[in-house]
Design an enzyme around this catalytic site. Structure first.
Site, PDB file in Angstrom:
ATOM      1  N   GLY A  31       0.797  -1.226   0.000  1.00 49.79           N
ATOM      2  CA  GLY A  31       0.000   0.000   0.000  1.00 49.79           C
ATOM      3  C   GLY A  31       0.828   1.274   0.000  1.00 49.79           C
ATOM      4  CG  HIS A  34       5.296   4.565  -5.014  1.00 52.94           C
ATOM      5  ND1 HIS A  34       5.804   3.806  -6.043  1.00 52.94           N
ATOM      6  CD2 HIS A  34       5.707   3.963  -3.873  1.00 52.94           C
ATOM      7  CE1 HIS A  34       6.522   2.810  -5.550  1.00 52.94           C
ATOM      8  NE2 HIS A  34       6.461   2.867  -4.218  1.00 52.94           N
ATOM      9  CG  HIS A  37       2.978   0.478  -5.380  1.00 52.81           C
ATOM     10  ND1 HIS A  37       3.210   1.544  -4.540  1.00 52.81           N
ATOM     11  CD2 HIS A  37       3.506  -0.599  -4.767  1.00 52.81           C
ATOM     12  CE1 HIS A  37       3.860   1.130  -3.465  1.00 52.81           C
ATOM     13  NE2 HIS A  37       4.052  -0.167  -3.573  1.00 52.81           N
ATOM     14  CG  MET A 186       8.834   6.899  -7.557  1.00 59.65           C
ATOM     15  SD  MET A 186       7.212   7.212  -8.231  1.00 59.65           S
ATOM     16  CE  MET A 186       7.570   8.690  -9.164  1.00 59.65           C
TER      17      MET A 186
HETATM   18  P1  AMP Z   1       5.849  -2.626  -1.590  1.00 58.16           P
HETATM   19  O1  AMP Z   1       4.474  -2.050  -1.461  1.00 58.16           O
HETATM   20  O2  AMP Z   1       6.943  -1.650  -1.274  1.00 58.16           O
HETATM   21  O3  AMP Z   1       5.989  -3.967  -0.920  1.00 58.16           O
HETATM   22  O4  AMP Z   1       6.049  -2.907  -3.132  1.00 58.16           O
HETATM   23  C1  AMP Z   1       5.127  -3.677  -3.867  1.00 58.16           C
HETATM   24  C2  AMP Z   1       5.716  -3.982  -5.207  1.00 58.16           C
HETATM   25  O5  AMP Z   1       6.022  -2.766  -5.886  1.00 58.16           O
HETATM   26  C3  AMP Z   1       7.031  -4.773  -5.122  1.00 58.16           C
HETATM   27  O6  AMP Z   1       7.077  -5.743  -6.151  1.00 58.16           O
HETATM   28  C4  AMP Z   1       8.073  -3.702  -5.344  1.00 58.16           C
HETATM   29  O7  AMP Z   1       9.281  -4.193  -5.897  1.00 58.16           O
HETATM   30  C5  AMP Z   1       7.358  -2.804  -6.325  1.00 58.16           C
HETATM   31  N1  AMP Z   1       7.940  -1.465  -6.291  1.00 58.16           N
HETATM   32  C6  AMP Z   1       8.187  -0.688  -5.203  1.00 58.16           C
HETATM   33  N2  AMP Z   1       8.770   0.467  -5.567  1.00 58.16           N
HETATM   34  C7  AMP Z   1       8.905   0.425  -6.918  1.00 58.16           C
HETATM   35  C8  AMP Z   1       9.449   1.316  -7.895  1.00 58.16           C
HETATM   36  N3  AMP Z   1       9.972   2.495  -7.555  1.00 58.16           N
HETATM   37  N4  AMP Z   1       9.425   0.934  -9.188  1.00 58.16           N
HETATM   38  C9  AMP Z   1       8.891  -0.265  -9.554  1.00 58.16           C
HETATM   39  N5  AMP Z   1       8.366  -1.152  -8.679  1.00 58.16           N
HETATM   40  C10 AMP Z   1       8.378  -0.810  -7.387  1.00 58.16           C
END
Ligand code: AMP
Length: 288
Positions: A31, A34, A37, A186
């Site tokens: 969650g 950005h 996601h 991000m």
């Molecule tokens: P998180 O909510 O941080 O657990 O991230 C969920 C998914 O989004 C994971 O697969 C992350 O690798 C991906 N993610 C997070 N930040 C970025 C980003 N800046 N660019 C691309 N994917 C991202």
């Protein structure tokens, strides 16, 4: 887009589309969405007929209780953003839906993939928490494809390994890192940075960018590339927790960049621990 909170509601919502032969993609998130996601959600729409986004701040993957407590949350905002990006279903379970009383199973990838880099600093339990929750989410949703970000390069490798080792029927896709215009990757945690810390956070991208320039300039010596990358962080007054050049498949240390290598960095900036990475390509390719 509908929001569902229980596994039975989730499965009921997917039953008819599945019977009609529609394919399903899953984007697992914690969650506070950005652009990173949202690019995963858009890629999910390309990869399958239906995009399911899970929103669950998974307590078992946090090694630091303060980080868990401070993790930003705003479900309403997330629901709007996910819908705008094309999500069909938001799965937002409570912790006891995911970990009911008596829960005591773990899915673990063992060895260097979970012990190197993040594993060495946060503990391999971080990844055991990730693989356990991701395998549960894959079982709950049963997607044809699941999408993960290159921003968490080691996590993507660990999940691919798990999917291969457990013969999971879901295809794992990895999507490039989305950055702010100035290069900062991000992250949901970026909102916790003060103005000065936001400037300092550029240290990570500066390190990666400097290393890319070195490699494109013909420097293939890992020690020299790492020194240049480390030096690039000094003006920002940020010390890397680790800065490592490793094989992009098995994470073993690399001494010469004569083929693609993963440069990974982690650093504390103010109250936030940030990570970033790039693939260094020796023959002039553009690293991400
Ligand atoms: P998180 O909510 O941080 O657990 O991230 C969920 C998914 O989004 C994971 O697969 C992350 O690798 C991906 N993610 C997070 N930040 C970025 C980003 N800046 N660019 C691309 N994917 C991202």
């Amino acid at each position: 887009m509908r929001t569902v909170r229980t596994i039975s509601e989730l499965r009921a919502a997917l039953r008819t589309p599945r019977t009609n032969g529609r394919t399903v993609a899953l984007v697992p998130t914690m969650g506070y969405l950005h652009e990173g996601h949202l690019s995963l959600i858009r890629a999910a729409r390309e990869a399958a007929d239906l995009a399911v986004v899970s929103l669950f701040v998974n307590p078992t993957q946090f090694n630091d209780p303060n980080d868990l407590a401070a993790y930003p949350r705003d479900e309403q905002r997330d629901a709007l953003l996910a819908q705008e990006a094309g999500a069909d279903l938001l799965f937002a379970p409570q912790p006891d839906e995911v970990y009911p009383r008596g829960f005591t199973t773990q899915v673990r990838v063992t060895g260097p993939l979970t012990e190197a880099l993040e594993g060495a600093h946060r503990g391999a339990d971080h990844f055991h928490g990730v693989t356990t929750v991701v395998s549960k989410l894959l079982n709950m949703v049963g997607p044809d494809v699941a999408l993960f970000g290159q921003k968490d390069a080691q996590q993507a490798l660990v999940i691919r390994r798990m999917a291969t080792d457990l013969d999971l029927p879901t295809r794992i896709e990895v999507v490039p890192t989305v950055r702010e215009p100035d290069g900062l990757a991000m992250s949901s945690r970026n909102v916790r940075l003060s103005g000065t810390e936001r400037e300092q956070a550029l240290a990570l991208h500066a390190a990666l960018h400097t290393a890319e320039r070195h490699v494109h300039g013909g420097d293939h010596d890992a020690a020299s590339i790492l020194q240049a990358a480390r030096d690039a962080m000094t003006p920002f007054a940020v010390e890397p927790e680790y800065l490592a050049l490793v094989d992009p498949e098995d994470l073993s240390p690399v001494t010469t960049v004569d083929q693609d290598a993963l440069l990974a960095v982690a650093a504390h900036v103010g109250p936030v621990r940030l990570i970033d990475n790039t693939i260094l390509t020796p023959n002039g390719g553009t690293a991400r």
